[in-house]
Design an enzyme around this catalytic site. Structure first.
Site, mmCIF file in Angstrom:
data_model
loop_
_atom_site.group_PDB
_atom_site.id
_atom_site.type_symbol
_atom_site.label_atom_id
_atom_site.label_comp_id
_atom_site.label_asym_id
_atom_site.label_seq_id
_atom_site.Cartn_x
_atom_site.Cartn_y
_atom_site.Cartn_z
ATOM 1 N N GLU A 1 -1.960 -2.324 -8.236
ATOM 2 C CA GLU A 1 -3.158 -2.591 -7.439
ATOM 3 C C GLU A 1 -3.576 -1.296 -6.768
ATOM 4 O O GLU A 1 -2.796 -0.347 -6.700
ATOM 5 C CB GLU A 1 -2.892 -3.682 -6.399
ATOM 6 C CG GLU A 1 -1.841 -3.337 -5.352
ATOM 7 C CD GLU A 1 -2.372 -2.557 -4.160
ATOM 8 O OE1 GLU A 1 -3.568 -2.691 -3.829
ATOM 9 O OE2 GLU A 1 -1.592 -1.801 -3.558
ATOM 10 N N HIS B 1 -5.125 -5.135 -1.665
ATOM 11 C CA HIS B 1 -6.046 -4.966 -0.535
ATOM 12 C C HIS B 1 -7.179 -5.985 -0.639
ATOM 13 O O HIS B 1 -8.348 -5.633 -0.828
ATOM 14 C CB HIS B 1 -6.596 -3.547 -0.521
ATOM 15 C CG HIS B 1 -5.562 -2.488 -0.313
ATOM 16 N ND1 HIS B 1 -4.687 -2.078 -1.293
ATOM 17 C CD2 HIS B 1 -5.271 -1.741 0.782
ATOM 18 C CE1 HIS B 1 -3.892 -1.134 -0.821
ATOM 19 N NE2 HIS B 1 -4.231 -0.913 0.430
ATOM 20 N N SER C 1 0.835 -1.190 0.000
ATOM 21 C CA SER C 1 0.000 0.000 0.000
ATOM 22 C C SER C 1 0.879 1.253 0.000
ATOM 23 O O SER C 1 1.695 1.429 -0.905
ATOM 24 C CB SER C 1 -0.971 -0.031 1.199
ATOM 25 O OG SER C 1 -2.012 0.900 1.029
#
Length: 306
Positions: free
Chosen positions: A208, A277, A110
């Protein structure tokens, strides 16, 4: 390319929070997993419990924990507590010589994407894109596979991602190989124009994201396309785009946006990878050699540890 030394039971790892404040309850459960299930000793960075707005402490405090973890000779690995916001603020302040001279496992995803890119660009150290303690491992509903893939830190093993993990869809046919790089699309895009700009030339690019509307994904992919990052890549891996749906009446679908740019890039591409995620979250090393083969529907990634 520098691969870190593998872990063994009884080794010490440090938990740091280089981005946002972790949830303390789930963080403690994540630490318990490292200790009780993996047999590791855990140190906690001095500033993990600090809070400074949406950051886990001021920049200097988070930077200190990061550098001290690499400097600590007892520590064999560094596991990030959670993502959120703020790692890009540290990138220009890091003493990368400390990392280059003390290579060790570094794990997160992330917002940690910016550190993955900055560390690899400046040191060549292989790092790991994987679920974190507070945001993933310490949650009661954490998928067993998300936890089990920490085993790749203990024994060198090639990752072979097939449809045994998830259904894969071919967007552009072909076969390509190169070092795998990338992570969160928002952080990849924010690196452009900085000294830590992602290098995708002759590489396999992973992307992502979470909670981004299709129009935002469109803006970021357009920027990557115009910066040459999609066409420079040898192949593209589309991970999970969690809750990236439109919250307005008129919108393109996420699939339309992604397909538009992937077709323009014309590089071997598959989507549907459970990387990001999502649950389970399949963890992988970044910076090692990888191969995407759309005919066989397989992504092969070299081991990340020595």
């Amino acid at each position: 390319m520098i691969k870190p030394e593998r872990l063994k039971k009884g080794d010490t790892v440090t938990v740091i929070a280089p981005a946002s404040p972790p949830s303390l309850d789930s963080l403690q459960k994540g630490i318990s997993y490292l200790e009780e299930e993996l047999g590791l000793k855990v140190k906690v960075g001095d500033h993990v419990y600090d809070q400074y707005g949406y950051l886990a402490g001021e920049d200097e405090a988070r930077l200190t924990d990061l550098e001290n973890a690499f400097l600590d000779k007892e520590v064999k690995g560094i596991i990030c507590a959670c993502g959120g916001y703020g790692t890009a603020r540290l990138a220009s302040q890091i003493n990368y010589l400390i990392i280059a001279q003390n290579p060790k496992i570094f794990w997160g995803y992330s917002d940690i994407t910016f550190l993955h890119t900055a560390i690899f660009n400046n040191t060549g150290l292989v790092t790991f894109h994987g679920p974190m303690l507070s945001s993933d491992i310490g949650k009661d509903d954490c998928h067993p596979l998300s936890r089990n893939l920490f085993q790749q830190l203990f024994e060198p093993q090639e990752m072979i991602y097939t449809e045994e993990y998830s259904t894969l869809e071919v967007l552009v046919e072909g076969k390509a190989s190169g070092k795998i790089t990338g992570g969160n699309l928002s952080l990849i895009t924010s690196s452009i124009g900085t000294p830590f700009e992602i290098d995708t030339k002759s590489k396999i690019l992973l992307m992502e994201d979470i909670n981004e509307e299709p129009r935002s994904v469109d803006r970021m992919l357009n920027q990557l396309m115009q910066a040459g990052k999609l066409t420079d890549a040898k192949g593209i891996v589309i991970g999970d785009f969690h809750q990236c749906h439109s919250r307005r009446d008129k919108s393109l679908a996420l699939e339309e946006v992604i397909n538009h740019y992937i077709q323009q890039a014309g590089k071997p591409t598959m989507k549907g990878f459970q990387i990001g995620h999502c649950s389970p979250h399949i963890s992988i090393p970044l910076g090692v050699n990888a191969e995407i083969n759309t005919k066989e529907k397989v992504l092969m990634i070299d081991s990340g540890v020595e």
